[in-house]
Design a protein around this motif. Structure first.
Motif, PDB file in Angstrom:
ATOM      1  N   UNK A 176       0.950  -1.285  -0.012  1.00  0.00           N
ATOM      2  CA  UNK A 176      -0.192  -0.133   0.206  1.00  0.00           C
ATOM      3  C   UNK A 176       0.930   1.176   0.153  1.00  0.00           C
ATOM      4  N   UNK A 177       1.967   1.287   0.606  1.00  0.00           N
ATOM      5  CA  UNK A 177       2.796   2.335   0.683  1.00  0.00           C
ATOM      6  C   UNK A 177       3.305   2.712  -0.414  1.00  0.00           C
ATOM      7  N   UNK A 178       3.950   1.552  -0.995  1.00  0.00           N
ATOM      8  CA  UNK A 178       4.347   1.553  -2.395  1.00  0.00           C
ATOM      9  C   UNK A 178       3.594   2.189  -3.483  1.00  0.00           C
ATOM     10  N   UNK A 216       7.678  -2.975  -0.928  1.00  0.00           N
ATOM     11  CA  UNK A 216       7.209  -1.627  -1.404  1.00  0.00           C
ATOM     12  C   UNK A 216       7.381  -1.289  -2.866  1.00  0.00           C
ATOM     13  N   UNK A 217       8.464  -1.591  -3.409  1.00  0.00           N
ATOM     14  CA  UNK A 217       8.868  -1.579  -4.701  1.00  0.00           C
ATOM     15  C   UNK A 217       7.896  -2.189  -5.666  1.00  0.00           C
ATOM     16  N   UNK A 218       7.568  -3.512  -5.264  1.00  0.00           N
ATOM     17  CA  UNK A 218       6.558  -4.151  -5.741  1.00  0.00           C
ATOM     18  C   UNK A 218       5.211  -3.780  -6.013  1.00  0.00           C
ATOM     19  N   UNK A 219       4.762  -3.062  -4.930  1.00  0.00           N
ATOM     20  CA  UNK A 219       3.610  -2.343  -5.011  1.00  0.00           C
ATOM     21  C   UNK A 219       3.305  -1.054  -5.832  1.00  0.00           C
ATOM     22  N   UNK A 220       4.668  -0.227  -5.911  1.00  0.00           N
ATOM     23  CA  UNK A 220       4.796   0.881  -6.880  1.00  0.00           C
ATOM     24  C   UNK A 220       4.668   0.271  -8.225  1.00  0.00           C
ATOM     25  N   UNK A 221       5.297  -0.551  -8.406  1.00  0.00           N
ATOM     26  CA  UNK A 221       5.299  -1.234  -9.880  1.00  0.00           C
ATOM     27  C   UNK A 221       3.868  -1.759 -10.313  1.00  0.00           C
ATOM     28  N   UNK A 222       3.047  -2.170  -9.494  1.00  0.00           N
ATOM     29  CA  UNK A 222       1.879  -2.642  -9.742  1.00  0.00           C
ATOM     30  C   UNK A 222       0.788  -1.536  -9.931  1.00  0.00           C
ATOM     31  N   UNK A 223       1.146  -0.405  -9.162  1.00  0.00           N
ATOM     32  CA  UNK A 223       0.363   0.916  -9.525  1.00  0.00           C
ATOM     33  C   UNK A 223       0.949   1.779 -10.554  1.00  0.00           C
ATOM     34  N   UNK A 224       1.894   1.182 -11.233  1.00  0.00           N
ATOM     35  CA  UNK A 224       2.344   2.073 -12.682  1.00  0.00           C
ATOM     36  C   UNK A 224       3.379   3.137 -12.160  1.00  0.00           C
TER      37      UNK A 224
END
Length: 339
Positions: A176-178, A216-224
């Motif tokens: 979520x943070x990412x 967190x990096x994976x969360x950012x990548x999923x969000x584009x």
């Protein structure tokens, strides 16, 4: 890789010289003055403290580490952060968390929901706040957060946008943070189930922290989003840095039950000589991405007896904690900031 910077967390400030102390923190090189949010801690009200500090800053940002979204409305948080960002010289870092201490909810007469519910509320709050900062009006119909044509804070004079800091320890929270945050604050994982400093030390090893920042990096990548743009932070709860660090390390070990070897491998401890401390932070950044370290003011954060009052070896008189913080800033903060 993000450059080093350092913030300082305070629970309270001296009533008779709090203005001067804010300026002193800036002189020491701290880029942010932040405050926690716990009802049972002997602390000033965090939102009021943020506003007061904001008006005295010449360079620093003002932040929260972190405000509990289970006890605060997103529309109020968005307006508060925008106001602080307009006043504070360095802007505002709005730190939000799902709330992990059941005692806070009990004190407020609020239900302590399960972790899944609390994390869903955090995600919705972060999304709604970002919309309130960027849209003329916001209508939001979530499971936990609802807004009906809420006016944007863009009506306020905003020389800069607030930054959003989200904290967490486990995979979903850090995802979520990412997804939403500018700054990701990593908290110790408690996979061992041991509440208290030994368990937190086990949950904040360099290896565990590296796994957390990857979530967190994976969360950012999923969000584009650009994962490389994330800034990673943690709270350094104990420091024992001095030319002869042995007495301080022993004091920390006695207070926490965490020996010197475990302190070296934990990202929430920073011990050793000045050169060792700088080298350890550089190694931790290389391994985990952590570059933003929030330390505690030893004179204003240990009101609950949870930690020893650090002092320089052989220095236990009045003002020892301040002399320690000055020495720490000279040895660690100033040499590394911006590097």
């Amino acid at each position: 890789m993000q450059p080093f910077r350092f913030g300082i967390q305070v629970s309270q400030l001296p009533y008779d010289r709090w203005r001067e102390r804010v300026g002193w923190y800036e002189q020491l090189g701290f880029t942010t003055v932040s405050t926690p949010d716990h009802y049972l801690m002997r602390q000033w009200d965090p939102v009021t403290l943020m506003a007061a500090v904001a008006g005295m800053t010449r360079s620093a940002a003002v932040g929260s580490s972190v405000l509990n979204v289970g006890l605060r409305q997103p529309i109020d948080l968005a307006r508060m952060a925008a106001t602080v960002a307009a006043i504070a010289a360095g802007g505002c870092e709005l730190g939000l968390g799902a709330g992990w201490m059941a005692d806070d909810f009990e004190a407020a007469g609020m239900p302590f929901d399960g972790a899944g519910v609390r994390l869903s509320r955090l995600a919705e709050s972060a999304e709604a706040i970002r919309l309130l900062w960027t849209q003329e009006t916001t209508t939001y119909d979530g499971e936990h957060v609802r807004l009906n044509a809420a006016p944007s804070v863009l009506a306020l004079p905003l020389p800069r946008m607030p930054k959003l800091l989200l904290g967490g320890s486990m995979r979903r929270a850090l995802g979520i943070a990412g997804h939403h945050a500018d700054i990701v604050s990593v908290f110790p994982a408690l996979a061992s189930g041991k509440i208290g400093w030994p368990g937190w030390a086990e949950g904040s090893t360099v290896a565990r922290t590296a796994q957390q920042t990857e979530w967190a990096r994976a969360g950012a990548q999923r969000a584009g989003r650009d994962a490389a743009a994330l800034e990673f932070s943690t709270q350094v709860c104990f420091t024992a840095v001095a030319p002869d660090p042995g007495p301080l390390q022993q004091a920390v070990s006695t207070a926490t039950g965490v020996d010197a070897r475990a302190q070296d491998d934990s990202t929430i401890f920073l011990t050793g000589t000045p050169a060792q401390a700088r080298e350890r932070l550089q190694r931790r950044r290389e391994a985990t991405g952590l570059s933003y370290f929030i330390v505690f003011d030893p004179a204003n954060n240990y009101a609950n007896g949870d930690a020893p009052l650090p002092s320089l070896p052989g220095d236990s008189g009045p003002g020892a904690a301040d002399r320690y913080l000055e020495a720490f800033a000279e040895a660690v903060v100033r040499p590394l900031t911006g590097q």
